[in-house]
Design a protein around this motif. Sequence first.
Motif, PDB file in Angstrom:
ATOM      1  N   MET A   1       0.822  -1.093   0.111  1.00 62.80           N
ATOM      2  CA  MET A   1       0.133   0.021   0.036  1.00 62.80           C
ATOM      3  C   MET A   1       0.728   1.184   0.131  1.00 62.80           C
ATOM      4  O   MET A   1       1.780   1.456   0.841  1.00 62.80           O
ATOM      5  CB  MET A   1      -1.001  -0.203   1.368  1.00 62.80           C
ATOM      6  N   LEU A   6      -3.347   5.153   0.761  1.00 63.75           N
ATOM      7  CA  LEU A   6      -3.922   5.215   2.363  1.00 63.75           C
ATOM      8  C   LEU A   6      -4.471   6.274   2.759  1.00 63.75           C
ATOM      9  O   LEU A   6      -5.429   6.492   3.300  1.00 63.75           O
ATOM     10  CB  LEU A   6      -2.529   4.903   3.249  1.00 63.75           C
ATOM     11  N   PHE A  27       2.527   5.299   9.489  1.00 66.42           N
ATOM     12  CA  PHE A  27       2.790   4.618   8.334  1.00 66.42           C
ATOM     13  C   PHE A  27       4.217   4.740   7.750  1.00 66.42           C
ATOM     14  O   PHE A  27       5.053   3.940   7.425  1.00 66.42           O
ATOM     15  CB  PHE A  27       1.639   4.763   7.141  1.00 66.42           C
TER      16      PHE A  27
END
Length: 74
Positions: A1, A6, A27
């Motif tokens: 991802m 995201l 992240f």
Amino acid sequence: MDKEYLKQSLSDAGCCNEASDTILERFESGSMDEMVRLLKKERCRAMDEYHECGRKVDCMDFMLRKIENEMKQR
């Protein structure tokens, strides 16, 4: 991802800017356990909103049935 996916997904899910920014920071830093914890927290918030909306719809349905029954009795 990737980050942009995201970011868009968080927006689509209705996350506020503050929560989205924090999740994106986790992240980027690789703190995946913390990111998952925050996502679960946001999911709980969304479920609370969902249930609250359901209660409101139930209340409206009750009022409609009551009014319609009263109208039939006239």
